[in-house]
Enzyme design. Sequence first.
Site, mmCIF file in Angstrom:
data_model
loop_
_atom_site.group_PDB
_atom_site.id
_atom_site.type_symbol
_atom_site.label_atom_id
_atom_site.label_comp_id
_atom_site.label_asym_id
_atom_site.label_seq_id
_atom_site.Cartn_x
_atom_site.Cartn_y
_atom_site.Cartn_z
ATOM 1 C CB CYS A 2 -0.171 -0.550 -44.486
ATOM 2 S SG CYS A 2 -0.251 -2.141 -43.425
ATOM 3 N NE ARG A 27 1.332 2.277 -49.627
ATOM 4 C CZ ARG A 27 2.425 2.148 -50.133
ATOM 5 N NH1 ARG A 27 2.517 2.600 -51.349
ATOM 6 N NH2 ARG A 27 3.715 1.722 -49.366
ATOM 7 C CD1 TRP A 74 -2.800 -6.703 -48.180
ATOM 8 C CD2 TRP A 74 -1.073 -7.285 -47.054
ATOM 9 N NE1 TRP A 74 -2.516 -8.076 -48.323
ATOM 10 C CE2 TRP A 74 -1.594 -8.467 -47.733
ATOM 11 C CE3 TRP A 74 0.254 -7.696 -45.968
ATOM 12 C CZ2 TRP A 74 -0.542 -9.698 -47.772
ATOM 13 C CZ3 TRP A 74 0.743 -8.787 -46.013
ATOM 14 C CH2 TRP A 74 0.490 -9.818 -47.049
ATOM 15 C CG ASN A 100 3.935 0.948 -45.275
ATOM 16 O OD1 ASN A 100 3.647 -0.177 -45.430
ATOM 17 N ND2 ASN A 100 4.532 1.669 -46.335
ATOM 18 N N GLY A 101 4.767 -1.426 -42.782
ATOM 19 C CA GLY A 101 6.235 -2.172 -42.576
ATOM 20 C C GLY A 101 6.023 -3.132 -41.583
ATOM 21 C CD GLU A 480 1.542 -10.174 -66.238
ATOM 22 O OE1 GLU A 480 2.155 -10.816 -65.601
ATOM 23 O OE2 GLU A 480 0.712 -9.099 -66.010
ATOM 24 C CE LYS A 484 -2.079 -9.005 -64.081
ATOM 25 N NZ LYS A 484 -1.021 -8.653 -64.193
ATOM 26 C CD GLU A 487 -2.997 -9.875 -60.164
ATOM 27 O OE1 GLU A 487 -2.488 -9.353 -59.100
ATOM 28 O OE2 GLU A 487 -2.039 -9.769 -61.322
ATOM 29 C CG HIS A 503 7.143 -33.489 -70.866
ATOM 30 N ND1 HIS A 503 7.769 -34.734 -71.298
ATOM 31 C CD2 HIS A 503 7.205 -32.808 -71.945
ATOM 32 C CE1 HIS A 503 8.590 -34.745 -72.450
ATOM 33 N NE2 HIS A 503 8.144 -33.393 -72.953
ATOM 34 C CE LYS A 602 -0.230 -1.408 -58.543
ATOM 35 N NZ LYS A 602 -0.510 -2.264 -60.084
HETATM 36 O O1 M6R Z 1 5.947 -3.211 -57.512
HETATM 37 P P1 M6R Z 1 6.615 -4.700 -58.196
HETATM 38 O O2 M6R Z 1 6.733 -4.383 -59.643
HETATM 39 O O3 M6R Z 1 7.725 -4.922 -57.744
HETATM 40 O O4 M6R Z 1 5.539 -5.689 -57.540
HETATM 41 C C1 M6R Z 1 5.775 -7.012 -58.029
HETATM 42 C C2 M6R Z 1 4.612 -7.915 -57.819
HETATM 43 O O5 M6R Z 1 4.117 -7.657 -56.744
HETATM 44 C C3 M6R Z 1 3.435 -7.418 -58.769
HETATM 45 O O6 M6R Z 1 3.946 -7.329 -60.150
HETATM 46 C C4 M6R Z 1 2.205 -8.266 -58.598
HETATM 47 O O7 M6R Z 1 2.605 -9.462 -59.223
HETATM 48 C C5 M6R Z 1 1.143 -7.551 -59.535
HETATM 49 N N1 M6R Z 1 0.081 -6.865 -58.823
HETATM 50 C C6 M6R Z 1 0.439 -8.675 -60.477
HETATM 51 O O8 M6R Z 1 -0.379 -8.151 -61.274
#
Ligand code: M6R
Length: 607
Positions: A2, A27, A74, A100-101, A480, A484, A487, A503, A602
Amino acid sequence: MCGIVGYTGSAPVAPLLIEGLKRLEYRGYDSAGIAVQEGDQLQVVHRKGKVATLAHTVDHFDFKGTCGIGHTRWATHGKPSEANAHPHTSCDGRIAVVHNGIIENFADLREELQSEGHTFSSETDTEVVAHLVERAYNGNLVEALREAAAQLVGAYGLAVTCANEPGVIAVTRKDSPIIVGKSENGAYVASDVIAMIDATRDVVVLGDGEMAKLTADAVEYFDAEGNPLSPKITHIDWDLDAAEKGGYSDFMMKEIHEQPRVIRDTLAGRLVDGALKIDELDMSAEELNLVDRVYVIACGTSYHAGLIAKNLIEGWARIPCEVETASEFRYRNPIITPTTLCVAVSQSGETADTLAAIRDAKVKGAQVFGITNVVGSPVARESDGVIYTKANKEIAVASTKSFLGQVVSLTLLAMLLAQVKGRMRMNQIRMLFRELADTAGQVEAILADTYSVDKAAEACVNAHSALFIGRGMGSAISKEGALKLKEISYLHAESYPAGEMKHGPIALLDEGFPVIAIATQSPIYDKVVSNLQEARARGALIVAVATEGDEEIQQHADHVIYIPKVRDAFSPITATVPLQLLARRIAILRGCDVDQPRNLAKSVTVE
Ligand code: M6R
């Protein structure tokens, strides 16, 4: 999660709120709304969907007001809907709140307020705040908010306005960010400085429990007891360009292309007279030399940066290093002693689990070191020392440039630990540093020619699932790559150490199943090639990320993406880039919004 924004001053507020919300949309983006002081009333508009939908509606209102608050959501409590969108209002509609929270005790508070006659119009946790402020209001909004906040359990960044107090916004926070700024035209509040950076670069990052009263002419700051505070001003030195796409079609592509600069900026000033210098660590060489265990604590992409660091810290400094997702670390009982170093890695610096984990580690006596991208963020403030990753603002929800900044910072940390432990000589440090700096140019070269990435993307676009494999560093890189892809393209992707295929996961493979392999030069290259052959023999479509000059790999792969030769230790920096490009290309071909993927936000500021 948010984004909240507010403004009071001499300019019409509605366009400022909408512009601020657009910048905060990373956000959360399932619904949005604003509340504007119009004459002696509050006018509230909410819409389900992105800020653009709200903006379209707001265009039909002829708002004249110059004080108001806004929110982009969010969803946590209550589905995305118009009724659940913020701002939320008191029974009489004269008090509006954005939040926010998460308010953990909202159910009890709601019951109590309802029994006193308050009526609720949403399913959210936030609405209790509007009613608590209403109950406490006695002509002083700041006092009423203080009284309300004292009853809240949970995390909150709150901005409140009241029709009875023209031009006033009251704000407070706990565990969720609130930034306040002042320009000649008025006062601003937001969850992130990006919403106000074209008005002011000198901002105040409100501390937990602190409050502020914003009016057009001044901002007054108070502690939790109401005593006046002198705020600490933080100067923001990155450019507004960060909030613009700069000619790229999406933020993700722009941020991928910024990576060479991030590498250079993160390294700038770190090698002084041939020795590594990370003064921000705030630990002497003697203290560092005592470190006998390292935990890297992080989530998501930042956790993957930690997996890379483990290889380097154990390989170079010979210190045992464990990498843990913060959400697991915080709920177990890890072995921590005063010689344990906990490294918290977080782009946003506000991830709820990471913050909780470092608080716990500190209580248990660990030294905590933060690696973050956001100046003044909770991780930065609560760590004993901090390295900033110099990625500048990252807008796309999928992390790219911040990941490379983290990997470079963690590489420096591993070299420093090796230096103080006497396991690396000065000439080795200098040589490694030079090679590390060279990766910036190598990433530029990768970005200059994306033909083979695009071809591989076309081959994978209709798949239902994809497997990413590698060994050693390649195993961490493949994690990673898989994250990517899933997501942003919503294509199921899984990562496995290549040696584990037999395995179980090899059972998934059939004709055309994409297997993306990290097959760069390394001491275990031949083993990876064997695993590729096994996958190919079962009909898999092989995409190999390989080192320039490796002709042999062409016999084993359908698509080869060549990258410049670097030592294995630095392969995460180069090999991750084609995986970012591949994920983005597949997502674009599948018609996905790469900057704002569904269900994500984010910053994950709730558990
Ligand atoms: O802000 P942070 O690095 O703590 O966030 C951690 C994850 O939420 C963040 O890396 C998330 O997995 C990414 N958006 C993935 O691309």
